[in-house]
Design a protein around this motif. Structure first.
Motif, mmCIF file in Angstrom:
data_model
loop_
_atom_site.group_PDB
_atom_site.id
_atom_site.type_symbol
_atom_site.label_atom_id
_atom_site.label_comp_id
_atom_site.label_asym_id
_atom_site.label_seq_id
_atom_site.Cartn_x
_atom_site.Cartn_y
_atom_site.Cartn_z
ATOM 1 N N HIS A 131 0.812 -1.212 0.000
ATOM 2 C CA HIS A 131 0.000 0.000 0.000
ATOM 3 C C HIS A 131 0.850 1.269 0.000
ATOM 4 O O HIS A 131 0.645 2.160 -0.820
ATOM 5 N N PHE A 132 1.796 1.360 0.899
ATOM 6 C CA PHE A 132 2.549 2.595 1.079
ATOM 7 C C PHE A 132 3.708 2.726 0.106
ATOM 8 O O PHE A 132 4.279 3.819 -0.032
ATOM 9 N N ASP A 133 4.045 1.643 -0.591
ATOM 10 C CA ASP A 133 5.084 1.731 -1.618
ATOM 11 C C ASP A 133 4.657 2.635 -2.758
ATOM 12 O O ASP A 133 5.503 3.157 -3.495
ATOM 13 N N ALA A 134 3.354 2.814 -2.929
ATOM 14 C CA ALA A 134 2.846 3.600 -4.056
ATOM 15 C C ALA A 134 3.311 5.053 -4.025
ATOM 16 O O ALA A 134 3.273 5.736 -5.056
ATOM 17 N N TYR A 135 3.751 5.532 -2.862
ATOM 18 C CA TYR A 135 4.120 6.938 -2.723
ATOM 19 C C TYR A 135 5.581 7.225 -3.054
ATOM 20 O O TYR A 135 5.962 8.394 -3.178
ATOM 21 N N VAL A 136 6.413 6.202 -3.152
ATOM 22 C CA VAL A 136 7.855 6.453 -3.143
ATOM 23 C C VAL A 136 8.593 5.609 -4.181
ATOM 24 O O VAL A 136 8.066 4.642 -4.727
ATOM 25 N N ASP A 137 9.835 6.005 -4.420
ATOM 26 C CA ASP A 137 10.836 5.222 -5.130
ATOM 27 C C ASP A 137 10.338 4.717 -6.482
ATOM 28 O O ASP A 137 9.786 5.481 -7.253
ATOM 29 N N GLU A 138 10.556 3.405 -6.743
ATOM 30 C CA GLU A 138 10.279 2.867 -8.072
ATOM 31 C C GLU A 138 8.805 2.982 -8.444
ATOM 32 O O GLU A 138 8.456 3.258 -9.600
ATOM 33 N N ALA A 139 7.927 2.769 -7.464
ATOM 34 C CA ALA A 139 6.496 2.851 -7.764
ATOM 35 C C ALA A 139 6.103 4.264 -8.162
ATOM 36 O O ALA A 139 5.346 4.464 -9.128
ATOM 37 N N PHE A 140 6.598 5.256 -7.447
ATOM 38 C CA PHE A 140 6.305 6.643 -7.808
ATOM 39 C C PHE A 140 6.890 6.975 -9.176
ATOM 40 O O PHE A 140 6.264 7.689 -9.975
ATOM 41 N N ALA A 141 8.064 6.460 -9.469
ATOM 42 C CA ALA A 141 8.702 6.737 -10.752
ATOM 43 C C ALA A 141 7.879 6.212 -11.919
ATOM 44 O O ALA A 141 7.918 6.764 -13.025
ATOM 45 N N VAL A 142 7.120 5.138 -11.687
ATOM 46 C CA VAL A 142 6.249 4.586 -12.723
ATOM 47 C C VAL A 142 4.879 5.241 -12.687
ATOM 48 O O VAL A 142 4.335 5.667 -13.708
ATOM 49 N N SER A 143 4.310 5.322 -11.491
ATOM 50 C CA SER A 143 2.930 5.765 -11.340
ATOM 51 C C SER A 143 2.768 7.261 -11.559
ATOM 52 O O SER A 143 1.801 7.702 -12.189
ATOM 53 N N GLY A 144 3.692 8.061 -11.011
ATOM 54 C CA GLY A 144 3.566 9.507 -11.135
ATOM 55 C C GLY A 144 3.430 9.966 -12.571
ATOM 56 O O GLY A 144 2.466 10.673 -12.924
ATOM 57 N N PRO A 145 4.345 9.598 -13.463
ATOM 58 C CA PRO A 145 4.211 10.004 -14.867
ATOM 59 C C PRO A 145 2.952 9.459 -15.541
ATOM 60 O O PRO A 145 2.366 10.129 -16.393
ATOM 61 N N ALA A 146 2.536 8.252 -15.163
ATOM 62 C CA ALA A 146 1.312 7.700 -15.756
ATOM 63 C C ALA A 146 0.089 8.507 -15.336
ATOM 64 O O ALA A 146 -0.818 8.757 -16.137
ATOM 65 N N GLN A 147 0.052 8.906 -14.082
ATOM 66 C CA GLN A 147 -1.049 9.743 -13.609
ATOM 67 C C GLN A 147 -1.022 11.102 -14.298
ATOM 68 O O GLN A 147 -2.067 11.640 -14.696
ATOM 69 N N LEU A 148 0.166 11.662 -14.422
ATOM 70 C CA LEU A 148 0.303 12.940 -15.118
ATOM 71 C C LEU A 148 -0.180 12.831 -16.553
ATOM 72 O O LEU A 148 -0.874 13.727 -17.059
ATOM 73 N N GLN A 149 0.154 11.740 -17.220
ATOM 74 C CA GLN A 149 -0.304 11.551 -18.599
ATOM 75 C C GLN A 149 -1.831 11.536 -18.672
ATOM 76 O O GLN A 149 -2.426 12.089 -19.599
ATOM 77 N N TRP A 150 -2.475 10.886 -17.688
ATOM 78 C CA TRP A 150 -3.936 10.816 -17.668
ATOM 79 C C TRP A 150 -4.544 12.209 -17.492
ATOM 80 O O TRP A 150 -5.486 12.583 -18.213
ATOM 81 N N PHE A 151 -4.013 12.973 -16.549
ATOM 82 C CA PHE A 151 -4.506 14.334 -16.363
ATOM 83 C C PHE A 151 -4.246 15.189 -17.613
ATOM 84 O O PHE A 151 -5.105 15.985 -18.016
ATOM 85 N N THR A 152 -3.080 15.016 -18.199
ATOM 86 C CA THR A 152 -2.751 15.787 -19.393
ATOM 87 C C THR A 152 -3.693 15.462 -20.544
ATOM 88 O O THR A 152 -4.191 16.352 -21.233
ATOM 89 N N GLU A 153 -3.950 14.173 -20.717
ATOM 90 C CA GLU A 153 -4.829 13.731 -21.810
ATOM 91 C C GLU A 153 -6.230 14.306 -21.688
ATOM 92 O O GLU A 153 -6.851 14.662 -22.702
ATOM 93 N N HIS A 154 -6.716 14.434 -20.467
ATOM 94 C CA HIS A 154 -8.120 14.798 -20.287
ATOM 95 C C HIS A 154 -8.349 16.238 -19.800
ATOM 96 O O HIS A 154 -9.497 16.701 -19.840
ATOM 97 N N LEU A 155 -7.297 16.918 -19.383
ATOM 98 C CA LEU A 155 -7.472 18.287 -18.891
ATOM 99 C C LEU A 155 -6.670 19.322 -19.644
ATOM 100 O O LEU A 155 -7.081 20.494 -19.723
ATOM 101 N N LEU A 156 -5.524 18.930 -20.204
ATOM 102 C CA LEU A 156 -4.678 19.905 -20.881
ATOM 103 C C LEU A 156 -4.979 20.012 -22.360
ATOM 104 O O LEU A 156 -4.811 21.060 -22.968
ATOM 105 N N LYS A 157 -5.400 18.903 -22.969
ATOM 106 C CA LYS A 157 -5.611 18.916 -24.415
ATOM 107 C C LYS A 157 -7.007 19.366 -24.781
ATOM 108 O O LYS A 157 -7.926 19.268 -23.996
#
Length: 300
Positions: free
Chosen positions: A274-300
């Motif tokens: 559960h708490f791995d999602a906030y840090v290190d390798e998980a954040f390095a994968v998840s953070g950009p993926a979340q950003l891509q989702w927001f970008t796709e639906h809010l920036l474009k």
């Protein structure tokens, strides 16, 4: 630029947090963020907010009522429906700020707030996009995973005794969020990784966190069923992040809820707990993926 802000809710409670504000007069998309059960904004929300802000989003991060730097009319009280209402008040306030485009607002939540944003996205059509990370999806079934079956009768009796005491004018009973020394200590979130997270290095950053909530908060947890709202999120785009080794908000429950969601939706599974999602390798994968989702639906 990050600045400290405060805003009032419908009942007059003041919530406090950070506004990562952009520059210039052009209207920018916004993201509203809050943390999970008892957690405060310093527990890695700044990392996500800085990532989103760097890509052109204004971001509002705030402490839930009764926690952190926000007002505490009932210290330690965590009422999921009140937090849902506060998310909606946060959206209202944020949408009225200069530079924020009220027609391009997304919501982000993790763990308990990951549950809240599922509900908010289903009932508030101002929300144009939602990211829900390692969410609670069913309070009762989740609690049954966390609490031994032979302890349930005693827990129910404690809920009833607390209700009688409150009606008689006594203060609410309190319970630790996490065990401090040994796993057999009564607490709201009785997992080893909960202890390791809250009593780990994060304590140096999250100085306002308190290892105490009302017992009523646990009762409200068992009654909360955000999965019922998941089919209603569509057509708002949903991105869900699930940790395959999650023992606090178990992976299989979250995946079952995701299957009930309609399109558009996307799922990201991460290794770890559960708490791995906030840090290190998980954040390095998840953070950009979340950003891509927001970008796709809010920036474009």
């Amino acid at each position: 630029m990050r600045k400290n802000v405060e805003f009032g809710t419908e009942d007059g409670t003041v919530l406090r947090g950070w506004w990562y504000a952009g520059e210039g007069s052009d209207s920018r998309p916004g993201i509203v963020m809050a943390h999970g059960f008892s957690a405060t904004k310093e527990m890695f929300l700044d990392d996500f907010a800085e990532l989103f802000h760097g890509a052109g989003f204004d971001v509002l991060v705030y402490d839930n009522r009764n926690l952190g730097e926000s007002d505490s009319p009932l210290p330690g009280e965590i009422d999921p429906w009140q937090q849902v209402h506060d998310y909606r008040d946060a959206i209202t306030w944020f949408s009225q700020q200069g530079g924020v485009d009220a027609d391009r607002i997304g919501v982000w939540g993790s763990s308990y707030s990951g549950a809240h944003v599922l509900v908010v996205a289903a009932i508030d059509r101002r929300v144009r996009c939602v990211v829900s990370q390692v969410p609670l999806v069913t309070g009762l079934e989740n609690a049954r995973r966390l609490v031994r079956s032979d302890h349930w009768d005693g827990l129910r009796a404690a809920f009833d005794a607390d209700r009688r005491a409150r009606l008689a004018g006594e203060p609410p009973a309190m319970i630790p969020v996490a065990f401090e020394n040994t796993p057999d200590e009564p607490c709201a979130l009785p997992t080893q990784d909960t202890h390791d997270f809250f009593f780990g290095p994060i304590r140096e950053r999250a100085t306002t966190w308190r290892n105490e909530v009302t017992l009523r908060s646990v009762e409200l947890f068992t009654e909360y069923e955000p999965q019922a709202y998941v089919p209603r999120i569509s057509p708002t785009p949903l991105f869900m992040v699930v940790a395959t080794g999650d023992v606090l908000t178990p992976c299989d429950l979250a995946l079952s809820a995701y299957e009930k969601a309609l399109e558009p939706k996307r799922l990201l599974t991460l290794p770890g707990g559960h708490f791995d999602a906030y840090v290190d390798e998980a954040f390095a994968v998840s953070g950009p993926a979340q950003l891509q989702w927001f970008t796709e639906h809010l920036l474009k």
